[in-house]
Design a protein around this motif. Structure first.
Motif, PDB file in Angstrom:
ATOM      1  N   GLU A  15      49.472  44.291  42.215  1.00 27.37           N
ATOM      2  CA  GLU A  15      50.270  43.822  41.082  1.00 27.37           C
ATOM      3  C   GLU A  15      49.409  43.701  39.826  1.00 27.37           C
ATOM      4  O   GLU A  15      49.833  44.084  38.717  1.00 27.37           O
ATOM      5  CB  GLU A  15      50.924  42.490  41.423  1.00 27.37           C
ATOM      6  CG  GLU A  15      51.851  41.979  40.333  1.00 27.37           C
ATOM      7  CD  GLU A  15      52.534  40.674  40.709  1.00 27.37           C
ATOM      8  OE1 GLU A  15      53.063  40.010  39.804  1.00 27.37           O
ATOM      9  OE2 GLU A  15      52.533  40.327  41.920  1.00 27.37           O
ATOM     10  N   LEU A  16      48.193  43.135  39.998  1.00 30.66           N
ATOM     11  CA  LEU A  16      47.269  43.004  38.865  1.00 30.66           C
ATOM     12  C   LEU A  16      46.967  44.373  38.257  1.00 30.66           C
ATOM     13  O   LEU A  16      46.999  44.560  37.037  1.00 30.66           O
ATOM     14  CB  LEU A  16      45.971  42.326  39.318  1.00 30.66           C
ATOM     15  CG  LEU A  16      44.817  42.322  38.314  1.00 30.66           C
ATOM     16  CD1 LEU A  16      45.172  41.481  37.087  1.00 30.66           C
ATOM     17  CD2 LEU A  16      43.535  41.807  38.966  1.00 30.66           C
ATOM     18  N   LEU A  17      46.677  45.354  39.127  1.00 32.87           N
ATOM     19  CA  LEU A  17      46.336  46.688  38.638  1.00 32.87           C
ATOM     20  C   LEU A  17      47.495  47.318  37.869  1.00 32.87           C
ATOM     21  O   LEU A  17      47.317  47.911  36.796  1.00 32.87           O
ATOM     22  CB  LEU A  17      45.924  47.583  39.805  1.00 32.87           C
ATOM     23  CG  LEU A  17      44.522  47.310  40.389  1.00 32.87           C
ATOM     24  CD1 LEU A  17      44.358  48.001  41.728  1.00 32.87           C
ATOM     25  CD2 LEU A  17      43.429  47.754  39.424  1.00 32.87           C
ATOM     26  N   ARG A  18      48.701  47.201  38.408  1.00 34.14           N
ATOM     27  CA  ARG A  18      49.866  47.806  37.719  1.00 34.14           C
ATOM     28  C   ARG A  18      50.048  47.178  36.327  1.00 34.14           C
ATOM     29  O   ARG A  18      50.334  47.872  35.341  1.00 34.14           O
ATOM     30  CB  ARG A  18      51.128  47.620  38.562  1.00 34.14           C
ATOM     31  CG  ARG A  18      51.137  48.433  39.856  1.00 34.14           C
ATOM     32  CD  ARG A  18      52.509  48.399  40.516  1.00 34.14           C
ATOM     33  NE  ARG A  18      52.464  49.025  41.827  1.00 34.14           N
ATOM     34  CZ  ARG A  18      52.358  48.366  42.991  1.00 34.14           C
ATOM     35  NH1 ARG A  18      52.291  47.039  42.987  1.00 34.14           N
ATOM     36  NH2 ARG A  18      52.317  49.020  44.121  1.00 34.14           N
ATOM     37  N   GLY A  44      39.146  51.093  38.461  1.00 35.65           N
ATOM     38  CA  GLY A  44      39.985  50.125  39.159  1.00 35.65           C
ATOM     39  C   GLY A  44      39.187  48.899  39.561  1.00 35.65           C
ATOM     40  O   GLY A  44      39.658  47.748  39.438  1.00 35.65           O
ATOM     41  N   LYS A  45      37.962  49.104  40.031  1.00 36.91           N
ATOM     42  CA  LYS A  45      37.116  47.960  40.404  1.00 36.91           C
ATOM     43  C   LYS A  45      36.792  47.103  39.185  1.00 36.91           C
ATOM     44  O   LYS A  45      36.779  45.875  39.256  1.00 36.91           O
ATOM     45  CB  LYS A  45      35.819  48.474  41.047  1.00 36.91           C
ATOM     46  CG  LYS A  45      36.011  49.184  42.370  1.00 36.91           C
ATOM     47  CD  LYS A  45      34.704  49.719  42.941  1.00 36.91           C
ATOM     48  CE  LYS A  45      33.802  48.599  43.410  1.00 36.91           C
ATOM     49  NZ  LYS A  45      32.603  49.127  44.111  1.00 36.91           N
ATOM     50  N   SER A  50      37.470  42.323  35.667  1.00 35.40           N
ATOM     51  CA  SER A  50      37.278  41.888  34.290  1.00 35.40           C
ATOM     52  C   SER A  50      38.525  42.082  33.437  1.00 35.40           C
ATOM     53  O   SER A  50      38.863  43.203  33.041  1.00 35.40           O
ATOM     54  CB  SER A  50      36.110  42.653  33.650  1.00 35.40           C
ATOM     55  OG  SER A  50      35.944  42.281  32.307  1.00 35.40           O
ATOM     56  N   ASP A  51      39.184  40.977  33.094  1.00 35.28           N
ATOM     57  CA  ASP A  51      40.252  41.005  32.095  1.00 35.28           C
ATOM     58  C   ASP A  51      39.666  41.331  30.722  1.00 35.28           C
ATOM     59  O   ASP A  51      40.320  41.976  29.892  1.00 35.28           O
ATOM     60  CB  ASP A  51      40.953  39.650  32.014  1.00 35.28           C
ATOM     61  CG  ASP A  51      41.709  39.322  33.297  1.00 35.28           C
ATOM     62  OD1 ASP A  51      42.035  40.247  34.054  1.00 35.28           O
ATOM     63  OD2 ASP A  51      41.947  38.115  33.534  1.00 35.28           O
ATOM     64  N   PHE A 424      35.921  40.224  45.909  1.00 33.80           N
ATOM     65  CA  PHE A 424      35.992  41.688  45.815  1.00 33.80           C
ATOM     66  C   PHE A 424      34.853  42.224  44.945  1.00 33.80           C
ATOM     67  O   PHE A 424      34.168  43.196  45.311  1.00 33.80           O
ATOM     68  CB  PHE A 424      37.342  42.109  45.237  1.00 33.80           C
ATOM     69  CG  PHE A 424      37.473  43.594  45.042  1.00 33.80           C
ATOM     70  CD1 PHE A 424      37.771  44.428  46.113  1.00 33.80           C
ATOM     71  CD2 PHE A 424      37.291  44.161  43.782  1.00 33.80           C
ATOM     72  CE1 PHE A 424      37.874  45.800  45.932  1.00 33.80           C
ATOM     73  CE2 PHE A 424      37.407  45.523  43.595  1.00 33.80           C
ATOM     74  CZ  PHE A 424      37.696  46.352  44.680  1.00 33.80           C
ATOM     75  N   SER A 425      34.640  41.599  43.789  1.00 38.50           N
ATOM     76  CA  SER A 425      33.578  42.045  42.885  1.00 38.50           C
ATOM     77  C   SER A 425      32.202  41.938  43.547  1.00 38.50           C
ATOM     78  O   SER A 425      31.292  42.717  43.238  1.00 38.50           O
ATOM     79  CB  SER A 425      33.593  41.227  41.589  1.00 38.50           C
ATOM     80  OG  SER A 425      34.754  41.496  40.833  1.00 38.50           O
ATOM     81  N   MET A 426      32.056  40.988  44.452  1.00 37.51           N
ATOM     82  CA  MET A 426      30.780  40.805  45.147  1.00 37.51           C
ATOM     83  C   MET A 426      30.669  41.667  46.405  1.00 37.51           C
ATOM     84  O   MET A 426      29.666  41.595  47.115  1.00 37.51           O
ATOM     85  CB  MET A 426      30.603  39.330  45.512  1.00 37.51           C
ATOM     86  CG  MET A 426      30.321  38.432  44.310  1.00 37.51           C
ATOM     87  SD  MET A 426      28.718  38.778  43.529  1.00 37.51           S
ATOM     88  CE  MET A 426      27.592  38.194  44.813  1.00 37.51           C
TER      89      MET A 426
END
Length: 967
Positions: A15-18, A44-45, A50-51, A424-426
């Motif tokens: 949802e965030l990605l879309r 995507g990563k 990062s917003d 996820f980032s880590m």
């Protein structure tokens, strides 16, 4: 448009990605067409992590194509890359407003690139922090140059006051970066800690109204902060924090170098020492700035071992802990338990404790310091590995937290979706997996931090109450109570012990001691007095230890060293009890207390190769052009190893022969280093000596050791009997600009060697040098050629000079020339001599020495005394017997001059049957017994004159053998 496939990522983020894809589409149009498949997955990563990146790309649609087309996402930048790009961008700025606009746009562009590379692990943590720091340097310096130009146009150009010749110098601002910026460790959303200063006072010229330099630079500093820190519609460049400047927020924004130096000299606090470890000139006048940092270095790094750093760090850590509890920051990866700050404290503690003596620790970056700790302070390798891994993990987590919104925070998120993004980032599948790894690293940091910074272990005191000792020290007890306490504790002379304590307590040094010193003394006294009470000669030991205490009261960090290291305190008491010499050495050079910390090192003496390697490592840390510091390093090295050999000798860890070996090796490696230093200085000034053809010669120079040095029999405090020999044509000249004759070169080389060895400095004297055994003694040349030395030995030398040659040995210099000298020595010693004449010469010389240096017959009869070295049946009798045999029979038996030490020559005398096995063994055992007794007397600071009854048997046997051989 065809959006990248969200199914390639965990369902939590679809949802965030879309949502983010749609925002980008509105701003950029068909943005996904710009990306390769690999770049799309990377992007995507980045979007998940990062917003901020998405926000900036929406605001600046052209950034994405610029980043992709330039290849900037795939390579690291160098310092100059940032400068070149920023100078191009800001070149057209003609006002502060334009400059601010350009700076902010360029900052957002660079931040997108840095966050992208960090989150995709195209850049390591160290790469990211280094580039962020370089970027900050550039933004500060380029901004400053523009603002300085604007300021000079408005208020005039600042100049110094005229000097004695009437000259004035244009003044520029110096910007000092502190904290993470100074250490090149800036994080993704860090503020920058700055200080502004300028070299000299004066005033501006060229404007209608002149300003004092300080006013000019205050205004310039205000403009710089405004340009960097102001948050407007374009964002900000860097948040600026000026609170680390002298006197903090209450002081002027910029001050002169002189004011800076006076502040740190008179008002500098412990926490400011830690801050100054990372200080670096980041913008402005680099050359003048480095001069200032060099002047402030003694404030940061003390010349002595400064264990007070532990106290200060504990106080700082407790203050931070209170703030953490008050603000609920337990989940802060920087300030919380086991966080980044604790790793920094560990490194800083050892930098401040030992940085003054080991310049390798005077670095800013933490990950350069940690690998040094196993060698420098004995930290286990696995501890350093764990701290390095933890620090890297925690800094990566810090970056991942800050990348989300470009906010200066190190708090772990509490919201489940934010936790998932961080995990996820880590690189973790979920939050729980991330927490397990995080907790592992924080536990490791907590453990190692506790080992290093935790309060010192209280030494065992057999149940005694330290309050009693403090009451005694503060004279709260009546005299009979004090005497009873001392007697009960075990002091063998309570009255004398009480007098010693009272004398110290009432001394001016103690009376005028600052409060910190008083507290440190009271912290160490109870344990010290308790330990002393348990040795046999307790009152005598107390006097020796109090001598040391008085010596260090004004540098009370040494008291902290003892308080922090009860084992070192125990070694101190034990060794001072056994040796007054040991106590005196420590009182003269308290810096040697550091050597007591590691018992393994103290009682495990190195061999010559290890000594040589250790000294070379020490000298590598000293700028070779700083001869004074080189001399101090040599003196510390000698003093430290003298202390170690004495400790091993006192405790029986080393037998006599090994003690002399150690002391001799120590002298040899020092002489080799002194020769290296002296040779380098001479060659730098005059060039190298040349051969007949004019080509530079090899270093054809040797130092020959005579006497105890030559015989591998050095003792504590022995001087060095030296002879210098070269093998160059004395009539040729050196090849330098300031050319001199070879003969002059080698004479000055010898003088420089003697100067380095003989000169008294703050660290004392290396060795006293005796050159009287050179050809023609004090009237002869300081340095001889080998041919002249040989000719003198054959034609002019006295018998006693040939005796001395028996014990001669090359101890430093050219191997080739050393071999040639050995051949000359062998040929001289092995000359065939008339036995009767030789015997007469040796006997006459022995009698002359005994008459002038030995005990008179009257003293010997009345007092029963015996001079261990010079009296009949003493050390010199044995040495003369050995030399006589080598000179009388060397032409028959080469084994007699193969070695230069008495024991091995006696072995050869026995082997050739010149003495019976029984007599040879008697002489060997007597010689070793005499020397062992001599060492013990030195350690007790007593002369070589003893009661004859102590060695009457050995003396009688030596006298008998002398009579048998020489009469």
């Amino acid at each position: 448009m065809l959006l990248p496939d969200v199914s390639r990522y965990p369902a939590d983020f679809h949802e965030l990605l879309r949502h983010q894809y749609n925002r980008l589409e509105e701003a950029l149009g068909d943005w996904s067409a710009l990306l390769t498949e690999a770049e799309a997955y990377e992007f995507g990563k980045v979007i998940i992590g990062s917003d901020f990146v998405v926000d900036q790309l929406v605001r600046h649609p052209h950034f994405l194509s610029s980043l992709l087309e330039s290849g900037a996402l795939d390579r690291g930048y160098k310092h100059d890359d940032y400068r070149q790009r920023l100078e191009e961008v800001t070149a057209s700025a003609v006002s502060e407003e334009e400059l601010m606009k350009h700076l902010r746009d360029q900052r957002q562009f660079e931040m997108i690139r840095l966050i992208w590379r960090d989150l995709t692990r195209k850049a390591s943590m160290r790469d990211t922090t280094k580039e962020l720091s370089w970027m900050a340097d550039t933004f500060i310096d380029v901004s400053l140059k523009h603002l300085y130009r604007f300021a000079c146009e408005r208020w005039g150009t600042p100049f110094s006051r005229p000097d004695a010749d009437g000259n004035k110098h244009q003044q520029y601002m110096v910007v000092i970066g502190m904290g993470k910026l100074g250490a090149n460790e800036l994080n993704l959303s860090s503020d920058i800690d700055l200080m502004f200063c300028f070299s000299e006072n004066g005033e501006t010229e060229g404007a209608r109204k002149c300003l004092a330099n300080q006013d000019f630079f205050i205004r310039l500093g205000q403009k710089l902060i405004q340009v960097l820190d102001t948050l407007n519609g374009d964002g900000f460049v860097f948040r600026v924090d000026m609170r680390l400047r002298p006197f903090g927020s209450a002081s002027p924004l910029a001050c002169s170098f002189n004011a800076m130096e006076l502040y740190y000299q008179d008002h500098g606090r412990d926490w400011e020492r830690y801050a100054m470890i990372k200080a670096r000139i980041v913008a402005g006048d680099q050359q003048q700035g480095e001069r200032l940092l060099q002047a402030l270095r003694p404030f940061v790094y003390r010349k002595y071992i400064d264990f007070s750093a532990f106290e200060s760090l504990r106080e700082m850590k407790e203050m931070i802990n209170r703030e953490v509890r008050r603000k609920g920051l337990e989940n802060n990866v920087k300030l919380g338990s086991g966080g980044i700050r604790e790793v920094e404290f560990i490194a800083q503690a050892f930098q401040l404790i030992r940085g003054g003596r080991d310049s390798r620790l005077q670095q800013r970056e933490l990950l350069n310091i940690l690998p040094l700790l196993p060698e420098v302070v004995g930290m286990p390798e696995n501890a350093v590995e764990e701290l390095t891994e933890a620090y890297t993990f925690l800094r990566n987590a810090e970056h991942a937290i800050q990348a989300v919104a470009d906010k200066q925070t190190q708090e772990l998120p509490v919201d489940a979706s934010a936790q998932a993004r961080l995990a996820f980032s880590m690189g973790f599948a979920n939050w729980d997996a991330f927490l397990i790894e995080l907790d592992k690293h924080r536990a490791a940091v907590r453990s190692h931090f506790a080992d290093v910074i935790a309060p010192a272990e209280e030494p065992q005191s057999d149940g005694s109450d330290s309050k009693e000792w403090i009451a005694l020290w503060e004279q709260q007890l009546q005299e009979d109570e004090a005497l009873n306490l001392l007697a009960e504790k075990g002091y063998d002379d309570p009255q004398k012990a009480l007098t010693q304590l009272t004398d110290l307590q009432s001394s001016r040094t103690v009376q005028f001691l600052q409060q910190t010193g008083v507290e440190r003394l009271k912290a160490v006294l109870p344990s010290l007095l308790e330990m002393i009470a348990h040795v046999e000669n307790s009152t005598e030991t107390l006097a020796r230890v109090l001598q040391l205490v008085q010596a260090v009261l004004r540098r009370s960090a040494y008291l902290v060293l003892l308080a922090e290291n009860p084992a070192a305190m125990l070694q101190l008491v034990k060794l001072c009890s056994s040796s007054v010499w040991f106590a005196e050495q420590l009182a003269k050079k308290p810096v040697l207390l550091d050597e007591l910390i590691d018992p393994h090192s103290l009682y495990s003496p190195p061999d010559k190769a290890q000594l040589n390697a250790e000294l070379r490592q020490q000298l590598l840390r000293v700028p070779e052009e700083d001869v004074e510091q080189v001399m101090e390093s040599l003196r510390y090295f000698k003093s430290a190893h003298l202390l170690k050999v004495a400790a091993s000798d006192i405790t029986g860890a080393l037998p006599l022969m090994k003690v002399s070996d150690y002391l001799t090796w120590l002298a040899e490696v020092i002489l080799e280093s002194v020769l290296d230093v002296a040779w380098r200085l001479m060659v730098e000034k005059h060039g190298r000596p040349t051969k007949n053809e004019g080509d530079p010669a090899d270093r054809d120079f040797i130092i020959v050791g005579y006497g105890k040095l030559g015989g591998i029999e050095l003792s504590y405090g022995s001087d060095l009997d030296l002879v210098f020999i070269h093998d160059c044509d004395p009539n040729q000249f050196t090849d330098g600009d300031k050319s001199i004759a070879n003969s002059v070169f080698f004479t000055r080389l010898g003088q420089r060697i003697i100067h380095i060895l003989n000169t008294f400095t703050a660290g004392g004297q290396l060795y006293e040098v005796d050159m009287r055994l050179r050809p023609s003694g004090n009237s002869g040349l300081l340095v001889s050629s080998l041919s002249a030395f040989e000719e003198y030995q054959r034609k002019e030398a006295w018998t006693w000079e040939h005796q001395a040659l028996v014990r001669a040995r090359v101890v430093a210099g050219s191997e080739r020339l050393g071999e040639a000298f050995n051949q000359v020595r062998a040929s001289i010693v092995s000359m065939q001599r008339d036995s009767a004449e030789l015997k007469q010469s040796v006997s006459e010389m022995r009698e002359k020495m005994r008459t002038h240096l030995g005990t008179s017959e009257k003293e010997a009869e009345q007092q029963g005394t015996f001079n261990l070295k010079q009296d009949q049946g003493g050390i010199v009798d044995i040495e003369f017997l050995v030399q006589y045999h080598a000179l009388a029979y060397g032409h028959q038996y080469p084994d007699l001059y193969t070695y230069s030490d008495n024991i091995r020559i006696l072995d050869a005398v026995e082997k050739t049957a010149l003495l019976s096995a029984e007599d040879a063994e008697l002489l060997r055992e007597a010689y070793k017994a005499y020397r062992a007794l001599g060492h013990r007397l030195t350690l007790q600071d007593q002369s070589n004159v003893i009661n004859e009854s102590e060695i009457s048997d050995a003396r009688g046997e030596v006298t008998r053998i002398w009579q048998d051989v020489m009469v």
